[in-house]
Design an enzyme around this catalytic site. Sequence first.
Site, short mmCIF file in Angstrom:
data_model
loop_
_atom_site.label_atom_id
_atom_site.label_comp_id
_atom_site.label_asym_id
_atom_site.label_seq_id
_atom_site.Cartn_x
_atom_site.Cartn_y
_atom_site.Cartn_z
N HIS A 1 0.56 -1.26 0.21
CA HIS A 1 -0.20 0.36 0.06
C HIS A 1 0.93 0.89 -0.21
O HIS A 1 0.41 2.23 -0.52
CB HIS A 1 -0.97 -0.01 1.20
CG HIS A 1 -0.32 0.23 2.51
ND1 HIS A 1 0.53 -0.63 3.43
CD2 HIS A 1 -0.03 1.30 3.31
CE1 HIS A 1 1.04 -0.54 4.62
NE2 HIS A 1 0.69 1.11 4.75
N LYS B 1 5.58 5.75 -1.07
CA LYS B 1 6.50 6.36 -0.33
C LYS B 1 8.52 5.88 -0.59
O LYS B 1 9.01 7.03 -0.17
CB LYS B 1 6.50 5.24 0.89
CG LYS B 1 5.29 6.40 1.77
CD LYS B 1 5.08 6.11 3.29
CE LYS B 1 4.14 6.75 3.55
NZ LYS B 1 3.87 6.68 5.16
N HIS C 1 -6.00 6.08 1.40
CA HIS C 1 -6.42 7.42 2.29
C HIS C 1 -7.80 8.06 1.75
O HIS C 1 -7.74 9.35 2.53
CB HIS C 1 -5.15 8.46 2.13
CG HIS C 1 -3.95 8.28 2.39
ND1 HIS C 1 -3.59 8.32 3.81
CD2 HIS C 1 -2.70 7.39 2.60
CE1 HIS C 1 -2.78 7.83 4.63
NE2 HIS C 1 -1.39 7.29 3.12
#
Lengths: 118, 359
Positions: free
Chosen positions: B213, B217, B273
Amino acid sequence: MDQQKRLLLERAGIDVADALARFMDNEALMLKFLLRFPEDKNFSQLEQALADGDATRAFEAAHTLKGVAGNLSMTRLFQQADRLTEDLRRQDLGAAKDSMPELEEQYAHIISALRELQ
Amino acid sequence: MNGDKDASLLIIDDEMVNRAILANIFSPEYAIIEAEDGQEGLDAIQANADRLSAVMLDVVMPRLNGIEVLRRLHQLELTDRIPVFLITADACSDTMREAYSLGVMDVILKPVVPYVVRRRVNSVVELFRARRMLGAEVERQRDQLLLQAQQLAEMGIGMVEALATAIEFRSDESGQHVHRIHDITCHLLHNTPLGEGLTQEQIQQIGLGAITHDVGKISIPDAILNKKGRLTAEEYELMKTHTVKGAELLSRIPQMREHAAYRYAYDIALHHHERWDGGGYPHHLVGDETPIWTQIVSLADVYDALVSKRCYKEAFSAQTATDMILRGECGVFNPRLLEYFCQEEPVLRRFYPCMKGAC
């Protein structure tokens, strides 16, 4: 096997060389089963079934006798049993009865030769 | 096959002399079993089915005759496994035709000729043996291929996990985060009606998607990712791009695109999100516009972040974390999802061996 015994069996219509080959040259085993042949019930069952007019049982006896005679290389008896088997397959009791005396004579020949051998 | 005592040969004939002749021919190679009529023969076949190399069957016999025996063997489908030879003084074509149609391998005429019967029987026995061995070999190879496919699949998953864990390490986390999110997601799908309509396989694929997920990043600079204080508005905007970047990253890996888990992984990376009221990012999806499995990953992500120590915060207790979620402090979640989450939350604590307030 000594020549005299062999001749005795050959004269009774038994192909000794062929029988020996079938027993993989085991002479003792071959003789054991030849000498047991008089105890075989198929001949008497065939006689009885023919007397009773029972074609089915007569066929079974003739057929089994044919197999045993064949395996013991009783060449003539095998041929005669084969003829009766085919007569009886057609349920032709008359033809079978006509063929019977010849088979009986051949059978008697073998039995007496085997008695002598003993 | 010489001296192979496991190989047996059954002779079914009512005349002892006929059995003796065949036994004499085959005894050097096989353990001989004899039966005096059809019924006895049938019993012997059923009792010895696993070690019989061949059956020699007479036709005219008392009780059950040879053709009847054959019919029963055919029904039991034993003629496919054990070669049966009809040994008969009868060359009648009807009998032979019926015997062949019932699966007999060969018809051998009496009086038998030893070398002929031996060759014919042995070549068929060899054929059956070779066929059995080939069958076993094919089965063995198929098992091996399945195992290799499984190992490859496990390696693929291992690579994905390694990638995700490496990214987690960058943001100064233990690497356990992705595994706990995987476990929480799979637990809720397995143990609550939230997983209804999903197969075991699909749940496994969603679990894999949960692991990746946060792959986006990787594109976030260390200074922002590991910043101790509050992010500026600009930094926060950059941080939020990890969703879109993650989905893009996954879509650029051809092996990932072809993987059954891709559709889940892509959506989870992109939408984990989003919030129920449209207050999330990047697409401000509302309600079930976000698939339920992505909603579960979002909630698991929030819960895990709350109960774990992060560079910008201390760990909260499980109770505090749950209260905060229910009060909407981390965004609004699907009420139905929250209901099952609360029901299972005490169980989820076991994924945290050293949770604050739990040990």
